[in-house]
Design a protein around this motif. Structure first.
Motif, PDB file in Angstrom:
ATOM      1  N   VAL A 218      16.354 -16.210  -2.502  1.00 43.89           N
ATOM      2  CA  VAL A 218      15.336 -15.299  -3.036  1.00 43.89           C
ATOM      3  C   VAL A 218      14.012 -16.050  -3.193  1.00 43.89           C
ATOM      4  O   VAL A 218      13.982 -17.272  -3.369  1.00 43.89           O
ATOM      5  N   ASP A 219      12.919 -15.278  -3.140  1.00 39.98           N
ATOM      6  CA  ASP A 219      11.596 -15.888  -3.318  1.00 39.98           C
ATOM      7  C   ASP A 219      11.153 -15.770  -4.769  1.00 39.98           C
ATOM      8  O   ASP A 219      11.905 -15.314  -5.649  1.00 39.98           O
ATOM      9  N   SER A 220       9.913 -16.179  -5.024  1.00 37.00           N
ATOM     10  CA  SER A 220       9.414 -16.213  -6.406  1.00 37.00           C
ATOM     11  C   SER A 220       9.208 -14.831  -7.004  1.00 37.00           C
ATOM     12  O   SER A 220       9.106 -14.690  -8.214  1.00 37.00           O
ATOM     13  N   MET A 221       9.143 -13.774  -6.180  1.00 39.00           N
ATOM     14  CA  MET A 221       8.929 -12.417  -6.674  1.00 39.00           C
ATOM     15  C   MET A 221      10.233 -11.730  -7.079  1.00 39.00           C
ATOM     16  O   MET A 221      10.213 -10.626  -7.624  1.00 39.00           O
ATOM     17  N   TYR A 222      11.339 -12.371  -6.845  1.00 36.87           N
ATOM     18  CA  TYR A 222      12.634 -11.728  -7.057  1.00 36.87           C
ATOM     19  C   TYR A 222      12.826 -11.269  -8.501  1.00 36.87           C
ATOM     20  O   TYR A 222      13.286 -10.143  -8.748  1.00 36.87           O
ATOM     21  N   LYS A 223      12.456 -12.118  -9.455  1.00 37.63           N
ATOM     22  CA  LYS A 223      12.667 -11.754 -10.863  1.00 37.63           C
ATOM     23  C   LYS A 223      11.767 -10.599 -11.304  1.00 37.63           C
ATOM     24  O   LYS A 223      12.035  -9.962 -12.331  1.00 37.63           O
ATOM     25  N   ASN A 224      10.695 -10.334 -10.548  1.00 40.24           N
ATOM     26  CA  ASN A 224       9.834  -9.194 -10.861  1.00 40.24           C
ATOM     27  C   ASN A 224      10.378  -7.890 -10.272  1.00 40.24           C
ATOM     28  O   ASN A 224       9.980  -6.801 -10.697  1.00 40.24           O
ATOM     29  N   VAL A 225      11.263  -8.013  -9.287  1.00 36.36           N
ATOM     30  CA  VAL A 225      11.850  -6.842  -8.636  1.00 36.36           C
ATOM     31  C   VAL A 225      13.174  -6.454  -9.283  1.00 36.36           C
ATOM     32  O   VAL A 225      13.471  -5.280  -9.475  1.00 36.36           O
ATOM     33  N   ILE A 226      13.968  -7.450  -9.624  1.00 36.77           N
ATOM     34  CA  ILE A 226      15.291  -7.227 -10.226  1.00 36.77           C
ATOM     35  C   ILE A 226      15.355  -8.004 -11.537  1.00 36.77           C
ATOM     36  O   ILE A 226      15.088  -9.210 -11.563  1.00 36.77           O
ATOM     37  N   PRO A 227      15.731  -7.361 -12.643  1.00 35.55           N
ATOM     38  CA  PRO A 227      15.750  -8.043 -13.952  1.00 35.55           C
ATOM     39  C   PRO A 227      16.953  -8.969 -14.107  1.00 35.55           C
ATOM     40  O   PRO A 227      17.762  -8.832 -15.028  1.00 35.55           O
TER      41      PRO A 227
ATOM     42  N   GLY B 284       0.792  -1.228   0.000  1.00 38.46           N
ATOM     43  CA  GLY B 284       0.000   0.000   0.000  1.00 38.46           C
ATOM     44  C   GLY B 284       0.821   1.274   0.000  1.00 38.46           C
ATOM     45  O   GLY B 284       0.251   2.376  -0.043  1.00 38.46           O
ATOM     46  N   VAL B 285       2.134   1.159   0.029  1.00 36.01           N
ATOM     47  CA  VAL B 285       2.991   2.347   0.062  1.00 36.01           C
ATOM     48  C   VAL B 285       3.046   2.973  -1.325  1.00 36.01           C
ATOM     49  O   VAL B 285       3.306   2.285  -2.317  1.00 36.01           O
ATOM     50  N   GLU B 286       2.820   4.273  -1.390  1.00 36.75           N
ATOM     51  CA  GLU B 286       2.833   4.966  -2.673  1.00 36.75           C
ATOM     52  C   GLU B 286       4.226   4.903  -3.302  1.00 36.75           C
ATOM     53  O   GLU B 286       5.231   5.201  -2.670  1.00 36.75           O
ATOM     54  N   GLY B 287       4.272   4.497  -4.567  1.00 31.40           N
ATOM     55  CA  GLY B 287       5.537   4.400  -5.283  1.00 31.40           C
ATOM     56  C   GLY B 287       6.124   3.010  -5.319  1.00 31.40           C
ATOM     57  O   GLY B 287       7.063   2.755  -6.079  1.00 31.40           O
ATOM     58  N   VAL B 288       5.609   2.082  -4.506  1.00 33.06           N
ATOM     59  CA  VAL B 288       6.121   0.707  -4.475  1.00 33.06           C
ATOM     60  C   VAL B 288       5.337  -0.151  -5.464  1.00 33.06           C
ATOM     61  O   VAL B 288       4.109  -0.252  -5.374  1.00 33.06           O
ATOM     62  N   GLN B 289       6.046  -0.772  -6.401  1.00 34.90           N
ATOM     63  CA  GLN B 289       5.395  -1.643  -7.378  1.00 34.90           C
ATOM     64  C   GLN B 289       5.344  -3.088  -6.895  1.00 34.90           C
ATOM     65  O   GLN B 289       4.320  -3.754  -6.975  1.00 34.90           O
ATOM     66  N   SER B 290       6.479  -3.578  -6.390  1.00 35.79           N
ATOM     67  CA  SER B 290       6.538  -4.946  -5.865  1.00 35.79           C
ATOM     68  C   SER B 290       7.765  -5.061  -4.962  1.00 35.79           C
ATOM     69  O   SER B 290       8.642  -4.193  -4.970  1.00 35.79           O
ATOM     70  N   TYR B 291       7.824  -6.147  -4.195  1.00 38.35           N
ATOM     71  CA  TYR B 291       8.973  -6.351  -3.324  1.00 38.35           C
ATOM     72  C   TYR B 291       9.219  -7.837  -3.131  1.00 38.35           C
ATOM     73  O   TYR B 291       8.339  -8.681  -3.366  1.00 38.35           O
ATOM     74  N   SER B 292      10.445  -8.153  -2.721  1.00 36.46           N
ATOM     75  CA  SER B 292      10.872  -9.543  -2.595  1.00 36.46           C
ATOM     76  C   SER B 292      11.719  -9.710  -1.344  1.00 36.46           C
ATOM     77  O   SER B 292      12.502  -8.819  -0.979  1.00 36.46           O
ATOM     78  N   GLU B 293      11.564 -10.855  -0.673  1.00 35.86           N
ATOM     79  CA  GLU B 293      12.348 -11.160   0.521  1.00 35.86           C
ATOM     80  C   GLU B 293      13.633 -11.898   0.140  1.00 35.86           C
ATOM     81  O   GLU B 293      13.642 -12.711  -0.787  1.00 35.86           O
ATOM     82  N   MET B 294      14.702 -11.615   0.901  1.00 33.01           N
ATOM     83  CA  MET B 294      15.996 -12.232   0.631  1.00 33.01           C
ATOM     84  C   MET B 294      16.660 -12.660   1.932  1.00 33.01           C
ATOM     85  O   MET B 294      16.409 -12.082   2.994  1.00 33.01           O
ATOM     86  N   VAL B 295      17.501 -13.677   1.819  1.00 35.77           N
ATOM     87  CA  VAL B 295      18.391 -14.092   2.902  1.00 35.77           C
ATOM     88  C   VAL B 295      19.794 -14.156   2.326  1.00 35.77           C
ATOM     89  O   VAL B 295      20.034 -14.834   1.322  1.00 35.77           O
ATOM     90  N   GLU B 296      20.732 -13.438   2.947  1.00 34.96           N
ATOM     91  CA  GLU B 296      22.123 -13.458   2.501  1.00 34.96           C
ATOM     92  C   GLU B 296      23.013 -13.968   3.619  1.00 34.96           C
ATOM     93  O   GLU B 296      22.854 -13.590   4.777  1.00 34.96           O
TER      94      GLU B 296
END
Length: 399
Positions: A114-123, A83-95
């Motif tokens: 990385v989770d399944s949304m990672y490729k939508n956040v970073i090309p 719901g944050v204005e300007g945010v399109q998508s986000y992904s969780e990571m463990v490093e």
């Protein structure tokens, strides 16, 4: 009277009836200014090109915004960011730093889960050079390695051979059983990505569930955020900080690589300073031209003085002469430098050595601010050189 001074200066410079050696010296002086101007425009544009190229390369691996815990390494239980204005998508990571073993080779690098949304956040898929992007195949865990890591381990993604990953265990460990201090799992390499030497020589991307199981934490170490096109990163950062509070550290893309970009800016302005000194040396041709012109026009000086022209206004004639020489040289240098940049961008005349970048020729990007700075430098240098030269030379003439 300033217009009169400028008109007389123009007549001295480009009068059709004047073909003395002073005119030749003035032309040569203009070209001594033109060469460093062209060099400044070309080199500053090359630095701009590399800056844009490197930023684009990092955007293929680093998110628009990265969120980490202010204290500790792992966190969980944060509010939804959708719901944050300007945010399109986000992904969780463990490093986590890990030891990778493939056949008889070992390598210490960084495991990024990385989770399944990672490729939508970073090309990331755009950077693949071999294999495919598929961290999970059903229940089978798979890995995508950086090109440098794959080379060090001798990985062949076309051979179905396991990659073993070891990380330190949490909690106390007996010094008598060092093997118990690490935990290992295996998965299969299926892809290789290529970016910059730092990134693809360090990272191995694995599924998030695999990384969480291996480190023994059902938490995440970072959140990668992709912004809506045109969104202001600093404003979105402010919105996220208000939502998440002081328990999280939020960095924009520029802040994640702040030291790299700062070094590039230092190098750019270092080159500018060196070329500015070259311009100052080249401007000594204007000094010679003005001294000889004053000596040649001594009768005109006496006539103008007798007609009531003040010393300051007389000085302005020759200062304007020096400025005209510099401006003509700057115009020639600007046109020549701009043409070189345009040709390099269109045809890639000068090639890069090696295969470390996404393109095989030197990138250029002409910025209006840089061009304006170069011309302001020309004006300031020419004005100072002309002022000093004219002031010293005219002392030999009586009021």
């Amino acid at each position: 009277m300033s217009l009169l001074s400028l008109w007389i200066a123009r007549r001295y410079l480009i009068s059709p009836k004047s073909h003395s050696v002073i005119n030749l010296i003035s032309i040569v002086s203009a070209f001594t200014v033109a060469i460093p101007v062209a060099a400044m425009i070309v080199l500053l544009s090359v630095f701009n090109g590399f800056d844009g190229l490197i930023r684009q390369m990092y955007k293929n691996f680093d998110p628009d915004i990265r969120i980490e815990a202010a204290r500790g390494k792992f966190f969980k239980g944060y509010p939804s960011l959708s719901g944050v204005e300007g945010v399109q998508s986000y992904s969780e990571m463990v490093e986590q730093t890990a030891l990778f073993e493939y056949q008889d080779h070992q390598f210490v690098g960084t495991m990024r889960g990385v989770d399944s949304m990672y490729k939508n956040v970073i090309p990331i898929e755009q950077t693949l050079t071999r294999g495919r992007w598929q961290p999970e195949f059903g229940e089978i865990n798979q890995a995508i390695l950086g090109q440098g890591v794959a080379h060090s381990l001798g990985v062949n993604v076309h051979i179905y051979y396991p990659l073993k990953v070891y990380v330190p265990k949490n909690g106390p460990v007996s010094p008598f059983l060092p093997i118990e201090s690490v935990k290992g799992e295996k998965l299969f390499p299926v892809g290789v990505f290529s970016l910059d030497a730092q990134s693809d020589g360090e990272y191995v991307i694995v599924p998030l569930r695999f990384a969480q199981t291996l480190v023994g934490e059902k938490k995440v170490s970072a959140i990668a955020v992709k912004l809506v096109a045109g969104a202001d990163p600093n404003q979105v950062k402010h919105n996220l900080q208000q939502l998440l509070g002081d328990d999280f550290v939020i960095k924009t893309h520029s802040e994640q690589k702040q030291s790299v970009y700062r070094i590039m800016q230092y190098e750019k302005w270092g080159i500018y300073t060196i070329l500015l000194l070259v311009m100052v040396i080249g401007a000594f041709g204007i000094v010679g031209a003005l001294v000889m012109l004053i000596m040649e026009k001594h009768r005109d000086i006496e006539t103008l003085t007798a007609m009531g022209l003040t010393r300051d206004k007389l000085k302005m004639i020759f200062i304007n002469e020096g400025l005209l020489i510099a401006l003509i040289g700057g115009l020639i240098g600007g046109v020549f430098g701009g043409a070189l940049c345009w040709g390099q961008a269109r045809w890639g005349w000068v090639k890069l050595q090696g295969q470390s970048f996404l393109i095989d020729y030197y990138p250029v990007d002409v910025h209006f601010v840089d061009v304006l700075l170069v011309y302001l430098s020309v004006v300031v240098v020419a004005w100072l050189m002309s002022l000093i030269t004219v002031s010293v030379t005219l002392r030999s003439y009586k009021k």
